[in-house]
Design a protein around this motif. Structure first.
Motif, PDB file in Angstrom:
ATOM      1  N   THR A 104      95.146 -25.322  61.305  1.00 56.29           N
ATOM      2  CA  THR A 104      94.784 -24.941  62.994  1.00 56.29           C
ATOM      3  C   THR A 104      95.187 -23.087  62.741  1.00 56.29           C
ATOM      4  O   THR A 104      95.840 -22.585  62.322  1.00 56.29           O
ATOM      5  N   LEU A 105      94.326 -22.206  63.546  1.00 55.24           N
ATOM      6  CA  LEU A 105      94.397 -20.317  63.366  1.00 55.24           C
ATOM      7  C   LEU A 105      94.276 -20.585  65.468  1.00 55.24           C
ATOM      8  O   LEU A 105      94.190 -20.543  65.961  1.00 55.24           O
ATOM      9  N   GLU A 106      96.049 -19.403  65.231  1.00 58.80           N
ATOM     10  CA  GLU A 106      95.804 -19.007  66.834  1.00 58.80           C
ATOM     11  C   GLU A 106      95.664 -16.988  66.516  1.00 58.80           C
ATOM     12  O   GLU A 106      96.041 -16.399  65.870  1.00 58.80           O
ATOM     13  N   THR A 107      94.071 -16.618  66.768  1.00 57.92           N
ATOM     14  CA  THR A 107      93.936 -15.538  66.900  1.00 57.92           C
ATOM     15  C   THR A 107      93.120 -14.910  67.880  1.00 57.92           C
ATOM     16  O   THR A 107      92.941 -15.173  69.026  1.00 57.92           O
ATOM     17  N   ALA A 108      93.311 -14.151  67.764  1.00 54.33           N
ATOM     18  CA  ALA A 108      92.528 -12.932  68.728  1.00 54.33           C
ATOM     19  C   ALA A 108      90.991 -12.715  68.534  1.00 54.33           C
ATOM     20  O   ALA A 108      90.283 -12.529  68.920  1.00 54.33           O
ATOM     21  N   LEU A 109      90.705 -13.369  67.340  1.00 47.74           N
ATOM     22  CA  LEU A 109      89.209 -13.464  67.007  1.00 47.74           C
ATOM     23  C   LEU A 109      88.740 -11.592  66.893  1.00 47.74           C
ATOM     24  O   LEU A 109      87.785 -11.600  66.484  1.00 47.74           O
ATOM     25  N   ASN A 110      89.616 -10.712  66.946  1.00 47.51           N
ATOM     26  CA  ASN A 110      89.512  -9.564  66.391  1.00 47.51           C
ATOM     27  C   ASN A 110      88.974  -8.339  65.421  1.00 47.51           C
ATOM     28  O   ASN A 110      89.853  -7.693  65.193  1.00 47.51           O
ATOM     29  N   VAL A 111      88.352  -9.035  64.435  1.00 51.19           N
ATOM     30  CA  VAL A 111      88.237  -8.735  62.956  1.00 51.19           C
ATOM     31  C   VAL A 111      87.201  -8.764  62.399  1.00 51.19           C
ATOM     32  O   VAL A 111      86.132  -9.369  63.349  1.00 51.19           O
ATOM     33  N   PRO A 112      86.427  -8.551  62.077  1.00 47.73           N
ATOM     34  CA  PRO A 112      85.248  -8.648  61.281  1.00 47.73           C
ATOM     35  C   PRO A 112      84.821  -9.636  60.660  1.00 47.73           C
ATOM     36  O   PRO A 112      85.320 -10.861  60.565  1.00 47.73           O
ATOM     37  N   MET A 113      83.419 -10.573  61.439  1.00 47.45           N
ATOM     38  CA  MET A 113      82.698 -11.312  61.292  1.00 47.45           C
ATOM     39  C   MET A 113      82.533 -11.890  60.290  1.00 47.45           C
ATOM     40  O   MET A 113      83.304 -13.696  59.768  1.00 47.45           O
ATOM     41  N   ALA A 114      82.577 -11.477  59.396  1.00 47.57           N
ATOM     42  CA  ALA A 114      82.626 -11.844  58.207  1.00 47.57           C
ATOM     43  C   ALA A 114      83.682 -12.526  57.524  1.00 47.57           C
ATOM     44  O   ALA A 114      84.110 -14.042  56.900  1.00 47.57           O
ATOM     45  N   ASN A 115      85.237 -12.901  57.915  1.00 47.86           N
ATOM     46  CA  ASN A 115      86.317 -13.312  57.549  1.00 47.86           C
ATOM     47  C   ASN A 115      86.604 -14.105  58.228  1.00 47.86           C
ATOM     48  O   ASN A 115      87.249 -15.716  57.610  1.00 47.86           O
ATOM     49  N   LEU A 116      86.046 -14.618  59.681  1.00 43.92           N
ATOM     50  CA  LEU A 116      85.980 -15.448  60.086  1.00 43.92           C
ATOM     51  C   LEU A 116      84.702 -16.987  59.143  1.00 43.92           C
ATOM     52  O   LEU A 116      85.016 -17.854  58.744  1.00 43.92           O
ATOM     53  N   GLN A 117      83.337 -16.303  58.969  1.00 46.02           N
ATOM     54  CA  GLN A 117      82.926 -17.065  58.211  1.00 46.02           C
ATOM     55  C   GLN A 117      83.563 -17.085  57.144  1.00 46.02           C
ATOM     56  O   GLN A 117      82.821 -18.428  56.990  1.00 46.02           O
ATOM     57  N   ARG A 118      83.691 -16.677  56.636  1.00 47.54           N
ATOM     58  CA  ARG A 118      84.288 -17.450  55.103  1.00 47.54           C
ATOM     59  C   ARG A 118      85.793 -18.280  55.655  1.00 47.54           C
ATOM     60  O   ARG A 118      85.313 -19.586  54.637  1.00 47.54           O
ATOM     61  N   LEU A 119      86.336 -18.457  56.243  1.00 49.26           N
ATOM     62  CA  LEU A 119      87.901 -19.291  56.677  1.00 49.26           C
ATOM     63  C   LEU A 119      87.244 -20.304  57.354  1.00 49.26           C
ATOM     64  O   LEU A 119      87.576 -21.436  56.665  1.00 49.26           O
ATOM     65  N   ALA A 120      86.522 -20.221  57.953  1.00 53.07           N
ATOM     66  CA  ALA A 120      85.915 -21.656  58.890  1.00 53.07           C
ATOM     67  C   ALA A 120      85.938 -22.713  58.501  1.00 53.07           C
ATOM     68  O   ALA A 120      86.292 -23.350  59.197  1.00 53.07           O
ATOM     69  N   PRO A 121      85.566 -23.087  56.774  1.00 48.85           N
ATOM     70  CA  PRO A 121      85.365 -24.508  56.867  1.00 48.85           C
ATOM     71  C   PRO A 121      86.665 -25.368  56.365  1.00 48.85           C
ATOM     72  O   PRO A 121      86.751 -26.431  55.925  1.00 48.85           O
ATOM     73  N   ALA A 122      87.560 -24.139  56.907  1.00 41.91           N
ATOM     74  CA  ALA A 122      88.652 -24.885  55.923  1.00 41.91           C
ATOM     75  C   ALA A 122      89.645 -24.813  56.906  1.00 41.91           C
ATOM     76  O   ALA A 122      90.892 -25.230  56.960  1.00 41.91           O
ATOM     77  N   ILE A 123      89.282 -24.589  58.231  1.00 42.23           N
ATOM     78  CA  ILE A 123      90.182 -25.182  59.853  1.00 42.23           C
ATOM     79  C   ILE A 123      89.414 -26.083  60.037  1.00 42.23           C
ATOM     80  O   ILE A 123      88.182 -26.085  60.283  1.00 42.23           O
ATOM     81  N   ASN A 124      90.357 -26.573  60.711  1.00 41.86           N
ATOM     82  CA  ASN A 124      90.819 -27.855  61.902  1.00 41.86           C
ATOM     83  C   ASN A 124      89.875 -27.187  63.328  1.00 41.86           C
ATOM     84  O   ASN A 124      88.939 -27.661  63.963  1.00 41.86           O
ATOM     85  N   ASP A 125      90.585 -26.210  63.714  1.00 39.00           N
ATOM     86  CA  ASP A 125      91.276 -26.587  65.504  1.00 39.00           C
ATOM     87  C   ASP A 125      92.151 -24.866  65.772  1.00 39.00           C
ATOM     88  O   ASP A 125      91.889 -24.486  64.741  1.00 39.00           O
ATOM     89  N   TYR A 126      90.660 -24.668  66.562  1.00 32.61           N
ATOM     90  CA  TYR A 126      90.949 -23.079  66.354  1.00 32.61           C
ATOM     91  C   TYR A 126      91.485 -22.922  68.320  1.00 32.61           C
ATOM     92  O   TYR A 126      91.197 -23.327  69.354  1.00 32.61           O
ATOM     93  N   ILE A 127      93.212 -21.873  68.393  1.00 31.54           N
ATOM     94  CA  ILE A 127      93.298 -21.338  69.522  1.00 31.54           C
ATOM     95  C   ILE A 127      93.604 -20.010  69.525  1.00 31.54           C
ATOM     96  O   ILE A 127      93.562 -19.275  69.118  1.00 31.54           O
ATOM     97  N   ILE A 128      92.144 -19.798  70.728  1.00 34.60           N
ATOM     98  CA  ILE A 128      92.044 -18.054  71.093  1.00 34.60           C
ATOM     99  C   ILE A 128      92.078 -17.345  72.149  1.00 34.60           C
ATOM    100  O   ILE A 128      92.121 -18.274  73.577  1.00 34.60           O
ATOM    101  N   ASP A 129      93.277 -16.550  72.041  1.00 30.50           N
ATOM    102  CA  ASP A 129      93.899 -15.852  72.927  1.00 30.50           C
ATOM    103  C   ASP A 129      92.577 -14.596  73.405  1.00 30.50           C
ATOM    104  O   ASP A 129      93.066 -13.677  72.419  1.00 30.50           O
TER     105      ASP A 129
END
Length: 209
Positions: A104-129
């Motif tokens: 699970t990622l606890e994230t604020a999502l304030n990062v380059p989209m490339a970071n998210l797209q690269r990591l997304a296949p490995a993540i099951n759940d997101y908790i977004i602040d």
């Protein structure tokens, strides 16, 4: 090749505040935001000295709870700080722990989209602040713009994983109101968000705006 990352803390047996089942929270050092009422200032304070872990040393540290993870559908929650600053580290960790652990990622999502797209296949759940969907409130509270947050969130929703996304919307004293929260929630629902966690920040008396 082994990856390294600075870690501010590892907390075992968190039920159920940071994801499904029994979880271990791993907090990364480093955050792009400077929130007025930061709950983890050690994640960006230059006076704090985090411990550097390799992916192998972190795995060796947390694998003691593998039976709990497998029995309850739990695993590791990466928080911080901002875990999306370390996509390669988490990707390498996924290779070590295998597909059985819930990540699970606890994230604020304030990062380059490339970071998210690269990591997304490995993540099951997101908790977004999300803080607040208003650009003005967000900027006043974090010193940052939230345009990339909205873009990242929309990309994530478009991956058809809305059941695995929870949005945290805090009521922040002196920054947003119940009406602001309602507007944020309405905007997020229009984007396709299904799950919300609304709560009130408890601010120490010494904190100031």
């Amino acid at each position: 090749m082994s990856q390294e990352a600075p870690i501010i803390g590892i907390e075992r047996h968190r039920i159920p505040t940071d994801g499904n089942g029994v979880t271990t929270l791993v907090g990364f050092y480093g955050c792009p935001l400077r929130c007025r009422y930061c709950l983890n200032p050690q994640s960006w304070n230059p006076e704090h000295q985090p411990r550097v872990f390799t992916t192998e040393s972190l795995y060796d540290r947390v694998k003691i709870d593998q039976l709990y993870f497998l029995a309850t559908g739990g695993g590791i929650t990466f928080g911080g700080g901002e875990p999306l600053l370390y996509p390669d580290f988490i990707l390498e960790f996924r290779k070590l722990c295998g597909p059985e652990w819930n990540l699970t990622l606890e994230t604020a999502l304030n990062v380059p989209m490339a970071n998210l797209q690269r990591l997304a296949p490995a993540i099951n759940d997101y908790i977004i602040d999300i803080k607040d969907m208003s650009p003005d409130i967000y900027r006043h509270y974090t010193d940052k713009d939230n345009a990339v947050v909205k873009e990242n969130l929309q990309w994530l929703i478009n991956q058809n994983i809305t059941e695995h996304i929870t949005i945290r919307i805090p009521h922040i004293p002196n920054f947003n109101t119940d009406e602001d929260i309602a507007r944020s929630r309405e905007e997020l629902q229009k984007m396709g968000v299904l799950h919300f966690d609304e709560f009130h920040y408890k601010i120490p008396q010494k904190s100031k705006t």
